[in-house]
Enzyme design. Structure first.
Site, PDB file in Angstrom:
ATOM      1  N   PRO A 117       0.842  -1.204   0.000  1.00 49.35           N
ATOM      2  CA  PRO A 117       0.000   0.000   0.000  1.00 49.35           C
ATOM      3  C   PRO A 117       0.874   1.248   0.000  1.00 49.35           C
ATOM      4  O   PRO A 117       1.897   1.310   0.683  1.00 49.35           O
ATOM      5  CB  PRO A 117      -0.785  -0.133   1.309  1.00 49.35           C
ATOM      6  N   GLU A 118       0.488   2.208  -0.809  1.00 52.68           N
ATOM      7  CA  GLU A 118       1.259   3.440  -0.928  1.00 52.68           C
ATOM      8  C   GLU A 118       0.539   4.572  -0.208  1.00 52.68           C
ATOM      9  O   GLU A 118      -0.451   4.347   0.496  1.00 52.68           O
ATOM     10  CB  GLU A 118       1.505   3.746  -2.401  1.00 52.68           C
TER      11      GLU A 118
END
Length: 311
Positions: free
Chosen positions: A16-17
């Protein structure tokens, strides 16, 4: 060296960014900020790393005064001055449910009834909040982690001390990027992925930002600066592209690839707006381009780009 959990060989994992972590942060705020932690269920001794000694005991009774995001980390500021530092890893997620104590049941944010005794196989840490919320951390592969950072360690902790600027903050300017890129021998994509320069950018949104800025990922990072380190128009375009793609992704609730979900169990949908990421072989969506999206591997990561309109 601590043992690392193994990923399934048949399933690629995507970290996840910033937009996904920010979406989670916003979902957790109403249930956690301003409320005390009544108690913590610690269902295993470790995640990616061992949980802090007496983890549940040290959190009991502490109020979460605010919850912020720093790069890809979540930082819960506790009433005793410590920080609860959390990272989702590749498969971590939080789920919020609300207990209706008088009736002895829980209701999720989507309105569905959840049995109070329900327990998922990969539910590793459960926070019971004073407002009746239950916040459950689930992580099938245990790449995520939780650490306690003491007040005197905030500026020196190894997870935090070398983080670069926030890409949605005022510090991200063309002048800043140009100064950092000046004289660099690395390519532009690797430059943007360096968390010491910009915190929170990852593979997906770097590919998308470079596409929006019309810049090749293999271009030298130094080309966004003049010989004296001043910003070029390319640097200006890149700053705008980074801000726009992150804000668009946050507005769409992030990109749900593989395991990522919101705190209410719903999926984000920015993946349906990707211009280049994971679209190798498809036509470039830019009007009048006519190019085809290509894939290459840089430092072991897939890069997607249009060779016709990115220069």
């Amino acid at each position: 060296m601590l043992p690392q959990p193994q990923a399934s060989p048949n399933k690629s994992l995507i970290m996840p960014e910033l937009p996904e972590v920010e979406t989670v942060r916003r979902g957790l705020v109403p249930a956690m900020v301003g409320h005390a932690i009544e108690h913590v269920e610690q269902r295993r001794p470790d995640l990616r790393f061992p949980l802090p000694q007496n983890f549940a005991g040290r959190l009991k009774g502490r109020t979460i005064e605010r919850l912020e995001r720093r790069g890809k980390y979540l930082l819960a500021h506790l009433s005793d001055g410590a920080l609860l530092l959390m990272h989702l890893g590749m498969t971590g997620s939080f789920l919020i449910s609300h207990s209706e104590k008088a009736r002895g049941k829980k209701i999720s944010r989507s309105g569905k009834l959840v049995a109070p005794t329900s327990r998922g196989t990969h539910d590793h840490v459960v926070f019971h909040m004073s407002d009746g919320a239950t916040v459950t951390y689930n992580d099938p592969r245990r790449f995520g982690f939780m650490l306690l950072v003491e007040p005197e360690e905030r500026d020196t902790h190894p997870m935090l001390r070398q983080l670069g600027i926030e890409p949605l903050g005022e510090e991200l300017t063309a002048a800043h990027l140009a100064a950092k890129a000046h004289g660099k021998r690395t390519d532009l994509k690797a430059f943007l992925l360096d968390q010491r320069i910009i915190a929170g950018l990852g593979n997906i949104y770097v590919c998308e930002a470079l596409y929006r800025a019309h810049l090749l990922p293999t271009r030298g990072a130094a080309t966004i600066a003049t010989a004296t380190g001043k910003p070029t128009p390319k640097a200006e375009a890149l700053v705008t592209a980074i801000r726009d793609v992150l804000n668009d992704a946050i507005g769409a609730g992030g990109s749900s690839l593989r395991d990522y979900r919101h705190t209410d169990g719903k999926l984000g949908y920015f993946q349906h707006r990707f211009a280049v990421y994971n679209r190798a072989g498809k036509k470039c969506p830019r009007e009048g381009c006519g190019g085809t999206i290509e894939r290459l591997v840089q430092s072991g990561r897939s890069t997607f780009y249009c060779p016709r309109c990115q220069r």
